[in-house]
Design a protein around this motif. Structure first.
Motif, PDB file in Angstrom:
ATOM      1  N   ASN A   1       0.829  -1.215   0.000  1.00 48.37           N
ATOM      2  CA  ASN A   1       0.000   0.000   0.000  1.00 48.37           C
ATOM      3  C   ASN A   1       0.859   1.259   0.000  1.00 48.37           C
ATOM      4  O   ASN A   1       0.549   2.246  -0.681  1.00 48.37           O
TER       5      ASN A   1
ATOM      6  N   TYR B   1      -0.188   4.586  -7.976  1.00 46.77           N
ATOM      7  CA  TYR B   1      -0.889   3.469  -8.610  1.00 46.77           C
ATOM      8  C   TYR B   1      -1.709   2.772  -7.533  1.00 46.77           C
ATOM      9  O   TYR B   1      -1.434   2.919  -6.333  1.00 46.77           O
ATOM     10  N   SER B   2      -2.667   1.989  -7.976  1.00 50.41           N
ATOM     11  CA  SER B   2      -3.418   1.189  -7.025  1.00 50.41           C
ATOM     12  C   SER B   2      -2.601  -0.056  -6.674  1.00 50.41           C
ATOM     13  O   SER B   2      -1.808  -0.543  -7.476  1.00 50.41           O
TER      14      SER B   2
END
Length: 772
Positions: free
Chosen positions: A683, A691-692
């Motif tokens: 994360n 970015y995810s």
């Protein structure tokens, strides 16, 4: 295994307090002194008669142990190098038409493999791989052209002699041949060596592998029994000596022929050997154990004089009793010494047995604490492995082997639940993940017993796999598991929860697809109207809605996932399932052709989605690919065609691309890992790179076929090697710099991945013994 002899650390006061030793001595004097006198008279008479039988029994035990030990050495070497011949680190050299100087890393791996690795290198003194097809040699000295070897005639004679062999792997005893010269250009074909013939149907004998047994190490093994008074001799089928602890005895055994059990006198000496032999079944080798019976003469005389002295002197009897009392008390003393090392010394007036009792109690408590720690670690390992299954990162073999290792019993049927917590207020992703993790940890044992694996938190949801022996019980278990989880959520967080449930499946390897079904059930619940929503939503398909035919998109997604992971076996199985379902549904004619064409387009789209051209896949088909499919009517032939002509080439193309290319995003991820010394979560990485987390996970899976955790571990390992070799930092400092929880975890991880401890690695490579 040899245990260190405990040291006697007792002080004078402690010796005085050893009242149990004094009690033992008193009882021995009263109860054993008189019988001991009688036994002393009988010992001299019976000793010589019984000694022969004991010697033969002991000799048989030595012969059996020696032959088993030698068999273990030969069998271990043979098994290891039989596997090495099929290892990719070795087989690539067979096709090298010239010495592969440019492939230094691969040559180093091949040398490490041929050297014997961690467990076999002590048995091996050298090796030579001869590429007869292209005329070059790889040995522990390096790589050389075969034509430059100085003993060409000896090499050619040896190769010609082995050409008539039919076995692939066999032993050759050339201990009588002249030893190799001290030159890297002198090919050693002497000594006891393991020979592997490498052949091909087209070219015949294309290569040979020679592994030379370390005769000094073999002599050391035989020498272990020499210190006990036994000689060990190994002879091959021709009577040649393989190794021996007595040269004269070896020659005498060779002249005597097949002597499996009996006496042997050495000419010109007074030695009279008792001999027993055992066949090892390697190259006709026989292991002989011999015992010189002349040694018994001194023992018999000593026993006689001891008997006489026992009869004449009561004082000696008392001394023997005293010695026996000390001998009987010795286990207690040794146990006390070991307890002192662990728990400290006892109090001055404390009885030794009271001290031992309290020590055992403390040890039992420590064991219970350790069992609790192991149980907690096992829960974490089960959760981690379930995550691997959910992400299709575990093979079928890995699933079954892990179940056996953990002692997990399979159920007859399963359903997967994805539990989502409904918050009244908007919560951040980290908070939702923390709550899901808390729920997974707090589920009561009664609920966990109905689950196949420990519950695990994934993407702010809790994933649980319920199992049972039949579907009726399974339905009850699903309701019970959901109600128990809902009770934990309500009582602990003051929230409610909803769950999506997959269809019934019967095999653990279907967990990944069931996860998608349960997640889809949750999504369908969100799309339903308010009055149709339920807290427990089951996954339904078009077949459940009475649709007679329909393209199986779920199975298509499973095929895409298997191909993306380059799992050829799973892809072949799923394509077979796809064709079988078409057959079961009765899909025929144009509809069947449409489904097959859509499947082929899906297979090709896997490469297209990775940015690759599929022209290489289609180049082998002179006619139109779909026209070829239309001419195949057998399901078996269709499955073979789709797998071998479409799926496998696409996966090979995708795999080659992943090995040769790395995107800019992956480079940025690696750079960020190095910048933070590995102190980085997925994360945090996603947040810094904008970015995810799911996108980064997908890119790593597609391009590197790995996940973020394994990538961080590999980069930290490389940084640890660099710090060890380029700085003066200690192992503890390196572990602290790379954010390991403690130095022991770092040492265990480094040793498992590199094959040696960090300290040994630094010492060997910094001193120039090895090159990194």
């Amino acid at each position: 295994m040899e245990f260190p002899k405990p040291t006697n650390r007792q002080t004078a006061k402690e010796k005085q307090r050893s009242r149990y030793e004094t009690l033992i001595f008193t009882r021995l004097v009263l109860l054993v002194a008189v019988p001991l006198l009688i036994v002393g008279l009988l010992c001299g008479i019976l000793y010589y008669r019984s000694e022969s039988a004991r010697d033969r029994a002991k000799l048989g035990e030595v012969a059996g142990n020696a032959s088993m030990r030698m068999t273990s050495v030969f069998d271990g070497l043979r098994s290891y190098y039989l596997a090495a011949l099929r290892n990719s680190s070795f087989t690539w050299m067979e096709s090298c038409s010239e010495i592969p100087y440019s492939r230094y890393s691969d040559l180093r791996d091949a040398q490490e493999l041929l050297r014997g690795g961690t467990y076999m290198d002590s048995y091996v003194v050298g090796y030579e791989y001869i590429n007869l097809r292209y005329g070059w040699v790889l040995s522990n000295y390096g790589t050389f052209p075969l034509e430059q070897m100085k003993n060409q005639e000896e090499i050619r004679t040896f190769i010609d002699n082995q050409a008539s062999q039919t076995a692939t792997l066999y032993w050759v005893n050339r201990t009588g041949a002249a030893p190799r010269q001290t030159s890297s250009l002198w090919l050693n074909v002497s000594g006891q060596c393991l020979v592997a013939r490498i052949t091909s149907a087209k070219n015949g004998l294309v290569g040979m592998l020679l592994i030379h047994l370390d005769m000094e190490y073999l002599s050391e093994l035989a020498g272990e029994w020499k210190s006990l008074g036994y000689d060990v001799v190994l002879l091959d089928a021709n009577g040649e000596t393989v190794t021996t602890t007595d040269t004269e005895l070896a020659h005498a055994l060779a002249d005597a022929g097949d002597l499996s059990d009996g006496h042997l006198r050495i000419p010109g000496t007074i030695s009279n050997y008792l001999v027993q032999g055992r066949a090892i079944n390697f190259n006709g080798i026989t292991c002989y154990a011999a015992y010189d019976e002349q040694q018994n003469l001194g023992s018999s005389v000593a026993a006689f004089w001891v008997s006489v002295l026992i009869l004449l002197a009561t004082v000696v009897v008392l001394l023997v009793c005293r010695w026996n009392s000390a001998f009987l008390y010795r286990p207690i003393r040794e146990l006390l010494d070991q307890a002192y090392d662990v728990f400290g010394r006892r109090e001055q007036n404390q009885d030794e047995f009271d001290y031992l009792t309290s020590s055992v109690t403390r040890a039992a408590q420590n064991q219970k604490d350790m069992q609790k720690l192991v149980q907690a670690q096992r829960r974490q390992l089960e959760q981690q492995f379930l995550l691997h299954i959910l992400r299709s990162e575990a093979s079928l073999e890995a699933i079954h082997s892990t179940m056996q290792e953990f002692g997990i019993q399979p159920f007859a049927c399963y359903r997967l639940l994805v539990l989502s917590i409904v918050f009244e207020k908007q919560m951040t992703g980290s908070v939702r993940e923390a709550v899901a993790q808390t729920v997974a940890q707090r589920l009561p044992a009664e609920i966990c017993r109905r689950l196949f694996f420990c519950p695990v938190a994934v993407d702010a949801t809790v994933v649980m796999v319920a199992g049972a022996e039949n579907e009726e019980t399974l339905a009850h278990n699903v309701e019970t598991v959901y109600k128990g989880a809902a009770k934990v959520v309500s009582a602990g967080m003051g929230c409610r929860c909803v769950a999506g449930v997959s269809r019934v499946f019967t095999s653990p390897e279907q967990i990944a697809s069931a996860w998608h079904e349960a997640s889809e059930a949750l999504r369908s619940r969100g799309a339903a109207s308010e009055e149709m929503r339920q807290d427990l939503t089951y996954y339904t398909t078009a077949e459940d809605n009475h649709t007679e035919h329909g393209y199986d998109t779920l199975l298509e997604n499973e095929i895409i996932a298997a191909m993306t992971a380059c799992n050829k076996r799973e892809t072949e199985r799923l394509i077979g399932v796809f064709l079988e379902r078409l057959e079961e549904k009765g899909v025929r004619g144009y509809e069947r052709m449409f489904y097959l064409q859509r499947l082929v387009s899906t297979l090709l789209m896997v490469a297209e989605n990775a940015g690759l051209s599929v022209s290489k896949v289609l180049s082998n088909h002179s006619d139109n690919l779909f026209a070829e499919i239309s001419r195949i009517y057998s399901n078996d032939k269709m499955r073979t065609f789709l797998v071998e002509e479409v799926a496998v080439p696409v996966m090979d193309l995708l795999g080659n691309f992943r090995r040769d290319n790395t995107s800019e995003l992956v480079k940025n991820v690696i750079a960020l890992i190095k910048q933070t010394n590995g102190d980085l979560t997925l994360n945090e990485c996603a947040e810094k790179l904008n970015y995810s987390a799911s996108y980064i996970w997908k890119v790593l899976k597609n391009e590197r076929n790995t996940n973020f955790t394994d990538l961080v571990a590999s980069q930290k390992l490389e940084m640890a090697k660099e710090l060890l070799l380029t700085t003066d930092m200690s192992v503890a400092q390196v572990a602290d710099t790379l954010h390991y929880s403690n130095v022991q975890n770092f040492i265990r991880f480094f040793s498992r991945e590199v094959g040696m401890t960090p300290g040994k690695y630094k010492k060997e490579y910094q001193t120039g013994k090895k090159k990194p």
